[in-house]
Design a protein around this motif. Sequence first.
Motif, PDB file in Angstrom:
ATOM      1  N   ALA A  11      10.631  -6.011  -7.385  1.00 47.97           N
ATOM      2  CA  ALA A  11      10.757  -4.895  -8.478  1.00 47.97           C
ATOM      3  C   ALA A  11       9.627  -4.037  -8.846  1.00 47.97           C
ATOM      4  N   LEU A  12       8.486  -4.679  -8.816  1.00 46.59           N
ATOM      5  CA  LEU A  12       7.173  -4.159  -9.064  1.00 46.59           C
ATOM      6  C   LEU A  12       7.018  -2.762  -7.779  1.00 46.59           C
ATOM      7  N   GLY A  13       7.481  -3.329  -6.759  1.00 46.05           N
ATOM      8  CA  GLY A  13       7.553  -2.281  -5.458  1.00 46.05           C
ATOM      9  C   GLY A  13       8.329  -0.984  -5.840  1.00 46.05           C
TER      10      GLY A  13
ATOM     11  N   ILE B 135       1.200   0.673  -8.158  1.00 44.59           N
ATOM     12  CA  ILE B 135       0.750   0.271  -6.719  1.00 44.59           C
ATOM     13  C   ILE B 135      -0.195  -1.143  -6.655  1.00 44.59           C
ATOM     14  N   SER B 136      -1.303  -0.982  -7.547  1.00 42.15           N
ATOM     15  CA  SER B 136      -2.127  -2.173  -7.858  1.00 42.15           C
ATOM     16  C   SER B 136      -1.368  -3.173  -8.139  1.00 42.15           C
ATOM     17  N   MET B 137      -0.405  -3.257  -8.966  1.00 44.97           N
ATOM     18  CA  MET B 137       0.345  -4.475  -9.503  1.00 44.97           C
ATOM     19  C   MET B 137       1.473  -4.987  -8.195  1.00 44.97           C
TER      20      MET B 137
ATOM     21  N   VAL C 183      -0.271 -10.351  -2.607  1.00 44.21           N
ATOM     22  CA  VAL C 183      -1.032 -11.384  -2.417  1.00 44.21           C
ATOM     23  C   VAL C 183      -0.763 -12.614  -3.099  1.00 44.21           C
ATOM     24  N   ALA C 184      -0.167 -12.718  -4.182  1.00 42.22           N
ATOM     25  CA  ALA C 184       0.089 -13.876  -5.208  1.00 42.22           C
ATOM     26  C   ALA C 184       1.265 -14.388  -4.386  1.00 42.22           C
ATOM     27  N   THR C 185       2.349 -13.815  -3.972  1.00 44.26           N
ATOM     28  CA  THR C 185       3.315 -14.607  -3.324  1.00 44.26           C
ATOM     29  C   THR C 185       3.068 -14.995  -2.016  1.00 44.26           C
ATOM     30  N   ILE C 186       1.946 -14.450  -1.287  1.00 42.38           N
ATOM     31  CA  ILE C 186       1.493 -15.037   0.015  1.00 42.38           C
ATOM     32  C   ILE C 186       1.278 -16.645  -0.461  1.00 42.38           C
TER      33      ILE C 186
ATOM     34  N   LEU D 263      -1.150  -2.247   4.419  1.00 44.20           N
ATOM     35  CA  LEU D 263      -0.372  -0.995   4.233  1.00 44.20           C
ATOM     36  C   LEU D 263      -0.485  -0.349   2.823  1.00 44.20           C
ATOM     37  N   VAL D 264      -0.249  -1.418   1.819  1.00 46.58           N
ATOM     38  CA  VAL D 264      -0.104  -1.035   0.593  1.00 46.58           C
ATOM     39  C   VAL D 264      -1.482  -0.615  -0.102  1.00 46.58           C
TER      40      VAL D 264
END
Length: 159
Positions: free
Chosen positions: A39-41, A54-56, A62-65, A105-106
């Motif tokens: 949803a942030l994407g 884009i930073s969120m 990174v957090a979901t990794i 990429l992001v």
Amino acid sequence: MELPAVNLKMILLVHWLLTTWGCLVFLGPYAWANFTILALGVWAVAQRDSIDAISMFLGGLVATIFLDIIHISIFYPQHNLTDTVHFGAGMAILNLLLKPFSCCLVYHMYRERGGELQLRVGFCGPSQEHSAYQTIDSPEVPSDPFASPESKGHTPQGY
């Protein structure tokens, strides 16, 4: 190293598809974490010039990794491994393996939108230029546009 030009919508589509298939096996927190970040994407796609969006999204990826590593390692099924379970778990693992590449990429997109070389999070460093702000101990008192004429030292003509 020059990264390939990949559309943010394509990154979202791939991760949405893999997350959906991963939810065949991993429910609850796995689904909430990944769909929230997607949803942030979507926000980052809608707000093309927003560095915050884009930073969120990047921070969420990174957090979901880390969350996916923990979730998959704890809740990977040990018994009754059907073809559906193998497929769903494989898609969740593939989703996890693609996330670092997506982060690169992001991050490239973040830089294109004008983001700093280093990500700054809230209290860790200034996020804006503050030189145009008025200081607290300034001798100037800003005028209140909503104040009545009496409070500004003016009296109406009829009094």
